[in-house]
Every structure is written in structure tokens, then in C-alpha cells.
Design a protein around this motif. Structure first.
Motif, PDB file in Angstrom:
ATOM      1  N   ILE A  75     -14.468 -41.425 -26.685  1.00  0.00           N
ATOM      2  CA  ILE A  75     -13.872 -40.602 -25.640  1.00  0.00           C
ATOM      3  C   ILE A  75     -14.844 -40.526 -24.473  1.00  0.00           C
ATOM      4  CG2 ILE A  75     -12.987 -38.312 -25.039  1.00  0.00           C
ATOM      5  CD1 ILE A  75     -12.482 -37.905 -28.090  1.00  0.00           C
ATOM      6  N   SER A  76     -14.383 -40.844 -23.287  1.00  0.00           N
ATOM      7  CA  SER A  76     -15.226 -40.757 -22.099  1.00  0.00           C
ATOM      8  C   SER A  76     -14.964 -39.450 -21.360  1.00  0.00           C
ATOM      9  CB  SER A  76     -14.951 -41.923 -21.150  1.00  0.00           C
ATOM     10  OG  SER A  76     -15.650 -41.740 -19.924  1.00  0.00           O
ATOM     11  N   ILE A  77     -16.043 -38.744 -21.050  1.00  0.00           N
ATOM     12  CA  ILE A  77     -15.950 -37.554 -20.193  1.00  0.00           C
ATOM     13  C   ILE A  77     -16.823 -37.787 -18.958  1.00  0.00           C
ATOM     14  CG2 ILE A  77     -15.361 -35.931 -22.026  1.00  0.00           C
ATOM     15  CD1 ILE A  77     -18.333 -35.067 -22.073  1.00  0.00           C
ATOM     16  N   ALA A  78     -16.889 -39.047 -18.542  1.00  0.00           N
ATOM     17  CA  ALA A  78     -17.727 -39.426 -17.400  1.00  0.00           C
ATOM     18  C   ALA A  78     -17.295 -38.658 -16.153  1.00  0.00           C
ATOM     19  CB  ALA A  78     -17.631 -40.926 -17.153  1.00  0.00           C
ATOM     20  N   PRO A  79     -18.256 -38.141 -15.400  1.00  0.00           N
ATOM     21  CA  PRO A  79     -17.921 -37.310 -14.242  1.00  0.00           C
ATOM     22  C   PRO A  79     -17.452 -38.084 -13.022  1.00  0.00           C
ATOM     23  CG  PRO A  79     -20.292 -37.484 -14.482  1.00  0.00           C
ATOM     24  CD  PRO A  79     -19.700 -38.145 -15.688  1.00  0.00           C
ATOM     25  N   ILE A  80     -17.690 -39.401 -12.996  1.00  0.00           N
ATOM     26  CA  ILE A  80     -17.183 -40.235 -11.908  1.00  0.00           C
ATOM     27  C   ILE A  80     -16.539 -41.478 -12.516  1.00  0.00           C
ATOM     28  CG2 ILE A  80     -18.980 -39.425 -10.320  1.00  0.00           C
ATOM     29  CD1 ILE A  80     -20.307 -42.172 -10.620  1.00  0.00           C
ATOM     30  N   GLN A  81     -15.872 -42.256 -11.680  1.00  0.00           N
ATOM     31  CA  GLN A  81     -15.155 -43.438 -12.154  1.00  0.00           C
ATOM     32  C   GLN A  81     -16.094 -44.639 -12.246  1.00  0.00           C
ATOM     33  OE1 GLN A  81     -11.733 -44.430  -9.789  1.00  0.00           O
ATOM     34  NE2 GLN A  81     -10.952 -45.900 -11.272  1.00  0.00           N
ATOM     35  N   PHE A  82     -16.047 -45.327 -13.391  1.00  0.00           N
ATOM     36  CA  PHE A  82     -16.820 -46.542 -13.613  1.00  0.00           C
ATOM     37  C   PHE A  82     -15.862 -47.715 -13.824  1.00  0.00           C
ATOM     38  CE2 PHE A  82     -19.810 -43.474 -15.982  1.00  0.00           C
ATOM     39  CZ  PHE A  82     -20.576 -43.235 -14.851  1.00  0.00           C
ATOM     40  N   ARG A 101     -10.814 -48.691 -21.108  1.00  0.00           N
ATOM     41  CA  ARG A 101      -9.570 -47.933 -21.300  1.00  0.00           C
ATOM     42  C   ARG A 101      -8.375 -48.887 -21.298  1.00  0.00           C
ATOM     43  NH1 ARG A 101     -11.836 -44.259 -17.625  1.00  0.00           N
ATOM     44  NH2 ARG A 101     -10.463 -44.967 -15.969  1.00  0.00           N
ATOM     45  N   LYS A 102      -8.407 -49.859 -20.403  1.00  0.00           N
ATOM     46  CA  LYS A 102      -7.300 -50.816 -20.284  1.00  0.00           C
ATOM     47  C   LYS A 102      -7.086 -51.610 -21.563  1.00  0.00           C
ATOM     48  CE  LYS A 102      -5.716 -54.645 -17.349  1.00  0.00           C
ATOM     49  NZ  LYS A 102      -6.056 -55.508 -16.169  1.00  0.00           N
ATOM     50  N   ILE A 103      -8.193 -51.952 -22.249  1.00  0.00           N
ATOM     51  CA  ILE A 103      -8.064 -52.754 -23.474  1.00  0.00           C
ATOM     52  C   ILE A 103      -7.996 -51.886 -24.728  1.00  0.00           C
ATOM     53  CG2 ILE A 103      -9.168 -54.773 -22.444  1.00  0.00           C
ATOM     54  CD1 ILE A 103     -11.751 -54.017 -23.875  1.00  0.00           C
ATOM     55  N   GLY A 104      -7.911 -50.576 -24.541  1.00  0.00           N
ATOM     56  CA  GLY A 104      -7.654 -49.688 -25.661  1.00  0.00           C
ATOM     57  C   GLY A 104      -8.842 -49.310 -26.515  1.00  0.00           C
ATOM     58  N   LEU A 105     -10.063 -49.413 -25.958  1.00  0.00           N
ATOM     59  CA  LEU A 105     -11.251 -49.058 -26.734  1.00  0.00           C
ATOM     60  C   LEU A 105     -11.869 -47.736 -26.315  1.00  0.00           C
ATOM     61  CD1 LEU A 105     -13.123 -52.473 -27.147  1.00  0.00           C
ATOM     62  CD2 LEU A 105     -11.493 -51.364 -28.693  1.00  0.00           C
ATOM     63  N   VAL A 106     -11.424 -47.184 -25.199  1.00  0.00           N
ATOM     64  CA  VAL A 106     -11.926 -45.900 -24.711  1.00  0.00           C
ATOM     65  C   VAL A 106     -10.745 -45.080 -24.206  1.00  0.00           C
ATOM     66  CG1 VAL A 106     -13.232 -44.770 -22.859  1.00  0.00           C
ATOM     67  CG2 VAL A 106     -14.257 -46.656 -24.106  1.00  0.00           C
ATOM     68  N   ILE A 107     -10.807 -43.776 -24.448  1.00  0.00           N
ATOM     69  CA  ILE A 107      -9.804 -42.860 -23.898  1.00  0.00           C
ATOM     70  C   ILE A 107     -10.530 -41.830 -23.037  1.00  0.00           C
ATOM     71  CG2 ILE A 107      -7.980 -41.189 -24.402  1.00  0.00           C
ATOM     72  CD1 ILE A 107      -7.558 -42.586 -27.062  1.00  0.00           C
ATOM     73  N   GLN A 108     -10.005 -41.604 -21.849  1.00  0.00           N
ATOM     74  CA  GLN A 108     -10.597 -40.636 -20.929  1.00  0.00           C
ATOM     75  C   GLN A 108     -10.053 -39.240 -21.231  1.00  0.00           C
ATOM     76  OE1 GLN A 108     -12.818 -41.230 -18.204  1.00  0.00           O
ATOM     77  NE2 GLN A 108     -12.927 -38.991 -18.038  1.00  0.00           N
ATOM     78  N   ALA A 109     -10.945 -38.254 -21.238  1.00  0.00           N
ATOM     79  CA  ALA A 109     -10.538 -36.852 -21.385  1.00  0.00           C
ATOM     80  C   ALA A 109     -11.132 -36.062 -20.229  1.00  0.00           C
ATOM     81  CB  ALA A 109     -11.021 -36.287 -22.710  1.00  0.00           C
ATOM     82  N   SER A 110     -10.299 -35.297 -19.568  1.00  0.00           N
ATOM     83  CA  SER A 110     -10.777 -34.520 -18.425  1.00  0.00           C
ATOM     84  C   SER A 110     -10.486 -33.035 -18.560  1.00  0.00           C
ATOM     85  CB  SER A 110     -10.150 -35.050 -17.126  1.00  0.00           C
ATOM     86  OG  SER A 110      -8.729 -35.036 -17.220  1.00  0.00           O
ATOM     87  N   SER A 111      -9.947 -32.633 -19.704  1.00  0.00           N
ATOM     88  CA  SER A 111      -9.645 -31.218 -19.921  1.00  0.00           C
ATOM     89  C   SER A 111      -9.865 -30.864 -21.387  1.00  0.00           C
ATOM     90  CB  SER A 111      -8.193 -30.915 -19.540  1.00  0.00           C
ATOM     91  OG  SER A 111      -7.303 -31.500 -20.484  1.00  0.00           O
ATOM     92  N   PRO A 112     -10.093 -29.581 -21.676  1.00  0.00           N
ATOM     93  CA  PRO A 112     -10.238 -29.151 -23.079  1.00  0.00           C
ATOM     94  C   PRO A 112      -9.029 -29.506 -23.925  1.00  0.00           C
ATOM     95  CG  PRO A 112     -11.037 -27.440 -21.611  1.00  0.00           C
ATOM     96  CD  PRO A 112     -10.389 -28.483 -20.739  1.00  0.00           C
ATOM     97  N   LEU A 113      -7.840 -29.402 -23.363  1.00  0.00           N
ATOM     98  CA  LEU A 113      -6.618 -29.707 -24.111  1.00  0.00           C
ATOM     99  C   LEU A 113      -6.604 -31.176 -24.537  1.00  0.00           C
ATOM    100  CD1 LEU A 113      -3.870 -28.731 -25.140  1.00  0.00           C
ATOM    101  CD2 LEU A 113      -2.891 -29.413 -22.936  1.00  0.00           C
ATOM    102  N   GLN A 114      -6.990 -32.067 -23.626  1.00  0.00           N
ATOM    103  CA  GLN A 114      -7.011 -33.497 -23.945  1.00  0.00           C
ATOM    104  C   GLN A 114      -8.037 -33.822 -25.022  1.00  0.00           C
ATOM    105  OE1 GLN A 114      -7.688 -34.992 -19.902  1.00  0.00           O
ATOM    106  NE2 GLN A 114      -5.698 -36.014 -19.966  1.00  0.00           N
ATOM    107  N   ILE A 115      -9.221 -33.292 -24.872  1.00  0.00           N
ATOM    108  CA  ILE A 115     -10.270 -33.642 -25.834  1.00  0.00           C
ATOM    109  C   ILE A 115      -9.993 -33.009 -27.196  1.00  0.00           C
ATOM    110  CG2 ILE A 115     -11.965 -31.765 -25.454  1.00  0.00           C
ATOM    111  CD1 ILE A 115     -14.087 -34.070 -25.314  1.00  0.00           C
ATOM    112  N   ASP A 116      -9.377 -31.866 -27.204  1.00  0.00           N
ATOM    113  CA  ASP A 116      -8.999 -31.217 -28.463  1.00  0.00           C
ATOM    114  C   ASP A 116      -7.998 -32.085 -29.235  1.00  0.00           C
ATOM    115  OD1 ASP A 116      -8.899 -28.755 -30.225  1.00  0.00           O
ATOM    116  OD2 ASP A 116      -6.783 -28.863 -29.633  1.00  0.00           O
ATOM    117  N   LYS A 117      -7.004 -32.566 -28.533  1.00  0.00           N
ATOM    118  CA  LYS A 117      -5.984 -33.405 -29.157  1.00  0.00           C
ATOM    119  C   LYS A 117      -6.568 -34.715 -29.678  1.00  0.00           C
ATOM    120  CE  LYS A 117      -1.484 -35.541 -28.178  1.00  0.00           C
ATOM    121  NZ  LYS A 117      -0.444 -35.767 -27.127  1.00  0.00           N
TER     122      LYS A 117
END
Length: 371
Positions: free
Chosen positions: A298-305, A312-328
Motif C-alpha cells: 500500500i502506498s501512502i506517498a505524499p506526492i505522485q511518483f 499501480r497500473k500493473i496491480g502490484l501497488v494500491i494507493q491509499a489516501s484516507s483512513p477508510l481506504q487503508i482500513d479496507k
């Protein structure tokens, strides 16, 4: 041929170590320099890489960055002038760029971070050749003053340089292809006082003192999400926090006392990743390592890389930007073992198809050596 490597970060130690070994075996004389920087200093000792320490890390203050960089350039100028290398190789080191340009030495630079504008502006225009992952468009580099024919791309990500060589520890071979090795190293975990019977979540903090972080408005405040993870998952999982700087260690130790394990020592990052269940990263390199090792990432990177976007495009990382997303996401990864296996298999297939940047570098150096 005499070659100077300027190696500034833990990633660069992992990245350049195989190249240094290969080039020395081929008969090249190699000088490796670095600067006093906690993680790089300790990891170089851990990896058995002999570095000549010149100067210091500038921290987060702009004046200190300028002052320490200027001092380092002066010291390096004397050393490198005496060593008189035929070639300079760095991961876009500003000091190596200035010294090599001033002394008229060809400089090969690697870079996968066009978002780091300060470093790019100080280095890219002065490079003889720039090596970069093909997932980063050449247009991202041209704006810094380098021409298309000076950019050499490789079809892979930087961690391939060390992950593809760590066969005994990280992988085993099945039908001629590398596969992730499963099972935890209980002795390694015991040494870090980590309970191997519990699921583990590793959190890597952001590069808070980098200019590209300290000078910008952030899309995510990573610490808010770290707070959420620790406060909501520490009861049933082991939370491990890997910091970058001594002040981060102090702050996190106070903040999460008795709730999370804040590692004080520098450890082998690949070995640590192999022995955890889920990775949450606010930076770039370890997120890519985790993804290519097949860990739920899970990436919580503060800027875009660019690299994060690709993963993310190839399905190996998921971005989370909120508590609800990371909780799920965390609940899903903790509960769904089959999904974790699918991720691992997908990562193995992708890693096997990637091009090794070190092979590309060594091949290019051989063409220079013949001239």
C-alpha cells in the motif's frame, strides 16, 4: 579504466554494489565515496561495501543543504583531481556532477525521480548519459536540459539490480524461473524482537528532509495514516516502523510507545520485507522492492511518483489516501490469503521479465573502455 562512484543513500548502496563488484573483477580501478548519513553509513558496513566518507548530509534546512554540498564539492575536488578517474558514475549526485563537470570527466548518472526537481536541475544538464527506467517518459527529463540521445532507458525498475541477484536468500528457481521464497526467518525476527506468530505490517516513513517533500504541498499527510494504522491494528497485528533519520526514530518511539516496534538499527531491507506480511510505504524505493517481492503493498506517498503509478497500473501497488481506504485494504490483505498468493505470483512473473539496469551499465562501460 579508473572509475569513481559517488554513493549517497541506502538504495544506491544496494544498486551499485553489484556493478562495483563486476567492474573490479574486470580489472577496473574503483573509488567509492559517500557522505556521513546514518542509514547509508550503517548499511554500507552491513553490506561489506568500503566507502570513503566525504562531507555530511545537509538535513532539511536549505542553507544547511547548500553549505554542506559546497563543502563537499571542495573536498571532493581535491580527492578526485588526485585520483584522476576516466569515468564518474552516480545516482545523480549534485556534488559528483559539479566535480566531474569542473574536471572534464564523463559522468554517467542514474535517476528514477524526476519529481526531485532540485537534484534534477543540478545534475541532469551536466550528465554525459542518463540511465532511467522506460516507464518514465523521456519528456520528463528533457525539461531539465538533456537531449533524447543522451538518455538510455531500461525495461525494468531499479530494485531489479539487487533483487535479481539475491537468488539464494530471496528466491528459488522453479522450471528455470525465479520464484519468491516463502516462510519466515524466525531467528531474524527474534533478533528484532518481533513475534513471528502474529501478522506483521511494516511501515516505511517518508523522506521528510528531501527538498521535493519539504518544499511542496502534499496530497497525503502520511503521519495521519500511520496514526490510524497503529491505533486500529496494533491490538491484533505487530506494527513495525522503519524510520530514515534519528529524529524520526525519537519522535515515533514517543508517539507509539508500547503500540509499535520502532526499529533503531539499520537492517537489510530485503530480508525485512521477506519476513513481514503487509507493507505500507510513504517513499519510493522500498515500495517498489515490496511490490516486486510480491508483498501486499500500500502506498501512502505524499506526492505522485512515476514508479508508483506504474506499479499501480500493473496491480502490484494500491494507493491509499484516507483512513477508510487503508482500513479496507489492510483488512482485506489480512483476511484473504488467496489474494496474497495471487499478488506474489503476479510479482514473480513481472520481475522475471524486467531488464537488469546493472547489466546495461556494465555493457555500456565496456564500449567506453574499448575506445
Amino acid at each position: 579504466m579508473k572509475i569513481w562512484f559517488d554513493i549517497l543513500t541506502p538504495k544506491q548502496i544496494m544498486f551499485f554494489k553489484p556493478a562495483i563488484s563486476i567492474l573490479q573483477t574486470q580489472g577496473h580501478e574503483v573509488l567509492c565515496t559517500s557522505r556521513n548519513y546514518r542509514e547509508a553509513n550503517e548499511l554500507s558496513r552491513l553490506m561489506g561495501l568500503n566507502l570513503l566518507m566525504i562531507g555530511n548530509h545537509g538535513g532539511s534546512d536549505l542553507y544547511d543543504k547548500l553549505f554542506q554540498s559546497s563543502k563537499r564539492i571542495m573536498k571532493l575536488a581535491k580527492i578526485i583531481s588526485k585520483f584522476s578517474p576516466d569515468l564518474v558514475i552516480s545516482f545523480s549526485s549534485p556534488e559528483a556532477s559539479r566535480v566531474s563537470f569542473g574536471l572534464g570527466i564523463n559522468h554517467i548518472g542514474f535517476n528514477d525521480s524526476p519529481h526531485a526537481e532540485a537534484v534534477a536541475r543540478l545534475t541532469i544538464p551536466l550528465l554525459t548519459k542518463l540511465f532511467s527506467p522506460s516507464v518514465i517518459p523521456i519528456s520528463a527529463w528533457k525539461k531539465y536540459g538533456i537531449s533524447s540521445n543522451q538518455v538510455i532507458q531500461y525495461k525494468g525498475l531499479d530494485p531489479v539490480a539487487w533483487l535479481s541477484r539475491d537468488i539464494d536468500e530471496t528466491t528459488f528457481r522453479l522450471n528455470g524461473r525465479k520464484r519468491p521464497r516463502v516462510g519466515k526467518d524466525f531467528e531474524f525476527l527474534k533478533g528484532l524482537k518481533i513475534d513471528h506468530s502474529r501478522k506483521t505490517i511494516l511501515i516505511r516513513l517518508e523522506e521528510s528532509k528531501a527538498a521535493y517533500i519539504s518544499n511542496k504541498n502534499l496530497r497525503v499527510r502520511p503521519l495521519d495514516l500511520v496514526d490510524f494504522v497503529v491505533n486500529n491494528f496494533a491490538d491484533n497485528t505487530t506494527i513495525i516502523i522503519l524510520c530514515r533519520y534519528p529524529d524520526q526514530i525519537t519522535e515515533m518511539s514517543k508517539r507509539f510507545r508500547n503500540k509499535a516496534i520502532v526499529l533503531r538499527q539499520v537492517v537489510d531491507g530485503v530480508k525485512l520485507l521477506r519476513n513481514i506480511d503487509i507493507f505500507v510505504g510513504a517513499g519510493g524505493t522500498m515500495t517498489a522492492e515490496s511490490a516486486l517481492l510480491g508483498k501486499p503493498t500500500i502506498s501512502i506517498a505524499p506526492i505522485q511518483f512515476y514508479i508508483d503509478d506504474y506499479l499501480r497500473k500493473i496491480g502490484l501497488v494500491i494507493q491509499a489516501s484516507s483512513p477508510l481506504q487503508i482500513d479496507k485494504l489492510l483488512k482485506s490483505f489480512l483476511d484473504d490469503e488467496q489474494e496474497c498468493i495471487l499478488i506474489q505470483n503476479r510479482a514473480a512473473r513481472i520481475l522475471n521479465k524486467m531488464e537488469d539496469p546493472i547489466e546495461k551499465l556494465v555493457k555500456y562501460v565496456s564500449t567506453i573502455d574499448k575506445k
